[in-house]
Structures are given as structure tokens and as C-alpha cells.
Enzyme design. Sequence first.
Site, mmCIF file in Angstrom:
data_model
loop_
_atom_site.group_PDB
_atom_site.id
_atom_site.type_symbol
_atom_site.label_atom_id
_atom_site.label_comp_id
_atom_site.label_asym_id
_atom_site.label_seq_id
_atom_site.Cartn_x
_atom_site.Cartn_y
_atom_site.Cartn_z
ATOM 1 N N TRP A 1 30.239 45.720 48.157
ATOM 2 C CA TRP A 1 29.911 45.285 49.430
ATOM 3 C C TRP A 1 29.797 45.664 50.826
ATOM 4 O O TRP A 1 29.217 44.515 51.306
ATOM 5 C CB TRP A 1 31.350 45.024 49.019
ATOM 6 C CG TRP A 1 31.944 43.472 48.000
ATOM 7 C CD1 TRP A 1 33.076 44.163 47.335
ATOM 8 C CD2 TRP A 1 31.419 42.873 47.129
ATOM 9 N NE1 TRP A 1 32.793 43.334 45.861
ATOM 10 C CE2 TRP A 1 32.225 42.162 46.603
ATOM 11 C CE3 TRP A 1 30.709 41.940 47.675
ATOM 12 C CZ2 TRP A 1 31.339 40.910 45.258
ATOM 13 C CZ3 TRP A 1 29.372 40.865 46.682
ATOM 14 C CH2 TRP A 1 30.109 40.065 45.841
ATOM 15 N N ASP B 1 36.073 43.502 56.475
ATOM 16 C CA ASP B 1 36.310 42.881 55.379
ATOM 17 C C ASP B 1 37.564 43.728 54.384
ATOM 18 O O ASP B 1 37.858 44.512 53.591
ATOM 19 C CB ASP B 1 35.478 42.961 54.151
ATOM 20 C CG ASP B 1 35.428 42.345 52.568
ATOM 21 O OD1 ASP B 1 36.343 41.711 52.523
ATOM 22 O OD2 ASP B 1 34.171 42.353 52.187
ATOM 23 N N LYS C 1 41.133 36.688 45.794
ATOM 24 C CA LYS C 1 42.304 37.710 45.145
ATOM 25 C C LYS C 1 43.489 37.218 45.244
ATOM 26 O O LYS C 1 44.203 37.127 44.346
ATOM 27 C CB LYS C 1 41.413 38.979 45.994
ATOM 28 C CG LYS C 1 39.923 39.248 46.336
ATOM 29 C CD LYS C 1 39.339 39.387 45.356
ATOM 30 C CE LYS C 1 37.289 39.307 45.211
ATOM 31 N NZ LYS C 1 36.866 39.975 44.480
#
Length: 362
Positions: free
Chosen positions: A100, A169, A193
Site C-alpha cells: 500500500w 496511512d 477495517k
Amino acid sequence: MVINFGAGPAKLPREVLLEVQKELVEYGSSGMSVMEMSHRGTTYVKLHEETLELARELLKVPDNYKILLMQGGGTGLFAAVAMNLIGRTGSADYLVTGSWSAKAAKEAAKFGKVNQVVPKPAKYTCVPDPKSWKLDPKASYLYYCDNETIEGVEFNFVPETNGVPLVVDMSSNIMSRPVDIKKFGVIFACAQKNIGPSGITLVIVREDLIGHQLPTTPTILDFSIVAKDNSINNTPPTFIIAVVGRVFAWIKRQGGLQKLYQDSLTKSNMIYAVVDGSKSFYYCPLEANVRSRMNVPFRIGGPSGNETLEKEFLKGAEQLGMQQLKGHRSVGGIRASLYNAVTIEEAESLRKYMLEFLAKNS
């Protein structure tokens, strides 16, 4: 009974789902569903404000930070971060420790110069020693991903930047442990999440970093416009935000972030203990000090994995109601995601099954 170990969209607290179900048709005394009401009406605006206030309370966000609710998910924020910040000096540092953060660096390179502070490894299994980082003191910001959902690399420290704004992040570990917000310039986390359904991204940005956007920044990604209009410049996903507010209230009832942090350690440690005690039948490729509490990846039968055993493991797990344990397609193997809504009892069920499968096949 189904136990959802999916990496995202992930399990939501059952208590929250039942609350949402109860108010799906009519929210409070409004006579309509949240999905039907105006985003500028009194009822929704109150709900919106309460959601933001709960986020500020739970994360202890200082007054000089704005909390934004933005669309586009983590991928949208890869671009938004660069478009809003990289213009300060024209370049940014990216610490890539997984898939990511690699995607984020690639996106940012469209808008300015990206300096990758560590060389790309053959596999992402660690956080390189900070002494090896090649940081640019003139960078607009240093970017990293606190928890790499795919590889399972989680930071156990906050990087030191010597005054350069720090961007992180936290999509897959937000609200799972206390955070010192003052150490960061920007924190963002997509919802699916730990904090709600997919479709909204929580952004926390220090006020002095607002107003540096590139001229080409779209309105919907412009921090200054979103902050000025309290995240209601355009029609927000009202129903999703309502669910997120419910999740925040649930987190508060659980005892807040310190309680959820302790629970996350309990859940992840019991799974890693089985892996470590299996004499390499189960194999985790990560260095021990960066093992994620949220996403536990492992192979069966050694570093390369035994696909026959792994398929058998997954089939047996599904028969017991344990869903979405298959590892990401880019790394294979097994991945157990242990987000806030996954209970200690559910993690214990997985631990028990892992031990039974080990005894049967070793």
C-alpha cells in the site's frame, strides 16, 4: 455461526448492526431513513457533528487539527495527500514497507518528486533501521503506512522527521490503540477495517498544512474546501457516516482505545504463539518486532507453503464457519484479520482449529 476474518470490507460489531437494523427504516423520530434525509437538514447535521466529536474524543485530537470525512477511500487519499502537500517544496519522502505504501508512492509521483528513503526489498518483511533511511530535510512530508494489510508489517514506533510533517496511512489499525496525534501532520484511514462500511475515509490534518494545494486539485480532494464546509461541500454518504458514528459510540462503550489495544494484543499473540510453537509447520515470514496485531499472515508447510495443506486448512475452516482466511492473491497463504469487531472468543476458535489441524497433519 460465521466468524469473519476478512481483511476488508471487514466484520462490524454485531451490536452496531442490530442498532442500524432497528433504525434502518426510521431514524429516531425523523419519520425517514438516514438514507433518505437531506444532508443539510437538522437531523443529519446533528448526527454528522456527533460523529466528528466522537472521533475527536476517542483519538484525543488537539484543537489545531481538522477532522474531515472524505470519499475515494485510501486510494483517493494517495492522490489527495500529494496534491495538498507536495507543492510546499515540490518533493516528498516515502518510506515503502509494503504494497500500500508502494502504491501511494507511485500515485504521488504524478504530482511531484518522490524520494524513496529505503531501497525496495525482495519481500516486505520488516521496517528497515531508521539509521539507513535517506531523508530529505527539504521534503514537503514523510509518508508511511502504519500497518500494511497485505504483508502484515506494522510499525512499533513513530518515525522521527526532525520537523518535516509526518503523513501516515492508518487504514487498517486506526482506533486499535492510542495515538499521539501531535506527532503527525496528516493521518488518514479508510473506514472498512475498524470503523465502518466502505465508502468514507477519516482524515485528520493539522491546520497549518491546509491551503497549500496544487491549482489542479479537484474540489472533492481539496483539504481547504472540505475543512471549510465541514465535509459537506457535496452530498456525503450519509448512511455510511451514520454507521461510523455508531461504531465510534461502540468503541467508547468498550472502554476506548486502550482497552481495544489490550484486546488486540491478546488476540494476535494467541495466534502467533501457535505459529511459533508449531516447529515450522506454520510459518510467518515477518520479523518478530513488526508483526501486525491486525493482520496475521502465515504459510503452512514452510516458507513457500504447501498449497495442498493450505487448501485443506481453508476448507476445514469454512466448514467451521471461519470465513475469508485466504491470504492476499499477491502473497498467498493464510491471513487472519483481527480487527476490533473480532472477539477474543472468535480468535480463540481459530487458535483451537490451528492446533487441531497441526496435530492431524504433523
